[in-house]
Write an enzyme that holds these catalytic residues in place. Structure first.
Site, PDB file in Angstrom:
ATOM      1  N   ALA A 104     -63.294  22.289 -66.924  1.00 65.00           N
ATOM      2  CA  ALA A 104     -63.674  21.885 -68.281  1.00 65.00           C
ATOM      3  C   ALA A 104     -62.448  21.848 -69.189  1.00 65.00           C
ATOM      4  O   ALA A 104     -61.987  22.887 -69.682  1.00 65.00           O
ATOM      5  CB  ALA A 104     -64.732  22.833 -68.843  1.00 65.00           C
ATOM      6  N   GLY A 133     -59.317  13.926 -75.408  1.00 65.25           N
ATOM      7  CA  GLY A 133     -59.348  13.445 -74.034  1.00 65.25           C
ATOM      8  C   GLY A 133     -57.951  13.510 -73.452  1.00 65.25           C
ATOM      9  O   GLY A 133     -57.531  14.506 -72.867  1.00 65.25           O
ATOM     10  N   ARG A 150     -53.984  13.296 -59.001  1.00 69.78           N
ATOM     11  CA  ARG A 150     -53.757  11.863 -59.181  1.00 69.78           C
ATOM     12  C   ARG A 150     -53.662  11.158 -57.831  1.00 69.78           C
ATOM     13  O   ARG A 150     -54.125  10.028 -57.673  1.00 69.78           O
ATOM     14  CB  ARG A 150     -52.480  11.630 -60.000  1.00 69.78           C
ATOM     15  CG  ARG A 150     -52.672  11.798 -61.490  1.00 69.78           C
ATOM     16  CD  ARG A 150     -51.348  11.745 -62.229  1.00 69.78           C
ATOM     17  NE  ARG A 150     -50.602  12.987 -62.047  1.00 69.78           N
ATOM     18  CZ  ARG A 150     -49.351  13.180 -62.459  1.00 69.78           C
ATOM     19  NH1 ARG A 150     -48.689  12.198 -63.065  1.00 69.78           N
ATOM     20  NH2 ARG A 150     -48.748  14.340 -62.292  1.00 69.78           N
ATOM     21  N   GLU A 154     -58.580  11.450 -64.914  1.00 65.16           N
ATOM     22  CA  GLU A 154     -57.320  11.968 -64.346  1.00 65.16           C
ATOM     23  C   GLU A 154     -56.106  11.269 -64.964  1.00 65.16           C
ATOM     24  O   GLU A 154     -55.078  11.089 -64.309  1.00 65.16           O
ATOM     25  CB  GLU A 154     -57.303  11.813 -62.816  1.00 65.16           C
ATOM     26  CG  GLU A 154     -58.307  12.667 -62.088  1.00 65.16           C
ATOM     27  CD  GLU A 154     -58.098  14.164 -62.318  1.00 65.16           C
ATOM     28  OE1 GLU A 154     -56.959  14.563 -62.603  1.00 65.16           O
ATOM     29  OE2 GLU A 154     -59.080  14.919 -62.207  1.00 65.16           O
TER      30      GLU A 154
END
Length: 387
Positions: free
Chosen positions: A124, A131, A247, A367
């Site tokens: 979280a 963001g 990633r 991501e």
């Protein structure tokens, strides 16, 4: 760098692909149409994944994982990525690597149950107003004796409805820097059921049906200092140390879906006839196929190189950003072109293409958005010349 796969890697690819085709593909249509992944189905597939040695395979061998090197892990991720996201992520779970940052007590309480398939974790960070700019988070925690008191809201939290606990990042003060005040961040383990911690249903999502998101609310939620992950005020350091390869994970799952979409496009181009010949012989189609294959190869090579460099200890932030950026954008292109080649049938749910097309959209956002990846790449280029 060896571009070939060794015997073990080839076995990982074949075993994982067979599992995906036999155990996950048959359930895709129902999950897509209902938007629900029933718990009984999760447990059924989970048991098979554990028996096959595919569950929590991203974890080191010393904690019960497969102990894969980075390239082997990403080959496994690519094969899982071919299927509906909810099916492979939930039923063949890969606990977050950040759990490895915990101390012995935390590993036993949080990591090991995830590896055994007894529960799931959720991470979280994101908030309605923060963001990409995680330093802008407003959710906060303050010390109170041996406890911390958490307040604020997180959203877009993946599979928090299933998770037994959350790893929550909270602002815990400020520090002065040459660029002005900067928020300190601390990571906490918060058990579901803790007073003041509420999990609410999230948003309906066009991508990854069956894979849920949630809103987490903290209202004077009290946790003990033993539930701090890493050191207080060092949450970003923990995240940067343990979450960098996510990633590459996103890049790899995108490669799996892109390869599946391209395979459908090639087969259809060879089978479908118009004006007396296969449509693949028309330049308008054949050039599409060539471009799709070339871009997919480029994305895969970027991802494999980054994986190899990760294990050599030479990977850069730009390497991982390039892989994530290229793979996610290539997936979008291939999914779109595959539908164009199929015409109207490409948009029907008899084929997986419309799902792959929908699912592709979120990959350029989570991501780290494509814009953030470009910022990371350009920043590294400029720093090399004093920019």
């Amino acid at each position: 760098m060896d571009f070939g796969l060794n015997e073990e890697q080839q076995m990982i690819v074949e075993t994982t692909r067979a599992f995906v085709e036999n155990e996950l593909y048959p359930h895709e249509a129902e999950v897509e149409r209902s938007g629900v992944l029933p718990l009984e189905l999760i447990r059924e597939i989970q048991a098979k994944a554990i028996a096959a040695g595919l569950y929590a395979a991203n974890m080191p061998a010393e904690v019960g994982g497969a102990g894969l090197d980075t390239l082997s892990w990403l080959l496994y991720e690519k094969e899982l990525g071919r299927a509906n996201y909810a099916l492979h992520w939930t039923c063949v779970a890969r606990p977050s690597n950040i759990l490895l940052a915990g101390n012995d007590e935390q590993r036993e309480k949080y990591l090991m149950p995830c590896i055994r398939g007894e529960t799931w974790d959720c991470l979280a960070m994101t908030e309605p107003g923060a963001g990409s700019d995680l330093r802008g988070m407003k959710a906060s925690a303050r010390e109170d004796g041996d406890d911390w008191i958490l307040n604020g809201t997180k959203h877009f939290i993946s599979h928090a409805d299933l998770a037994g606990f959350a790893i929550v990042f909270m602002a815990t003060g400020e520090e002065d820097t040459p660029r002005g005040p900067k928020k300190r961040i601390t990571a906490f383990f918060v058990d579901k059921g803790t007073p003041g911690f509420t999990v609410r249903e999230g948003y309906r999502n066009v991508s990854h049906r069956g894979y849920t998101n949630a809103v987490l609310e903290f209202d004077d939620c009290r946790v003990n200092k033993r539930q701090v992950l890493g050191e207080a005020h060092k949450g970003f350091e923990v995240a940067n140390s343990w979450l960098g390869a996510t990633r590459l994970q996103v890049a790899s799952t995108c490669l799996g879906r892109a390869e599946r979409a391209l395979s459908h496009a090639i087969s259809y181009s060879a089978e479908r006839k118009q004006f007396g010949q296969q449509i693949g012989k028309f330049q308008g189609i054949s050039f599409k196929l060539a471009d799709m294959a070339m871009e997919l190869k480029a994305a895969e090579l970027l991802t494999r190189e980054a994986a190899w460099k990760y294990d050599q200890g030479t990977v850069s932030e730009a390497d991982m950003s390039m892989a994530k950026l290229k793979a996610t954008e290539v997936l979008a292109m291939i999914a779109d072109e595959a539908i164009q080649i199929h015409g109207g049938m490409g948009l029907m749910d008899e084929l997986p293409l419309e799902r792959i097309w929908r699912d592709a959209r979120v990959e350029r956002i989570w991501e780290g958005t494509s814009e953030i990846q470009r910022h990371i790449i350009s920043r590294e280029l400029l720093r090399a010349v004093g920019g």
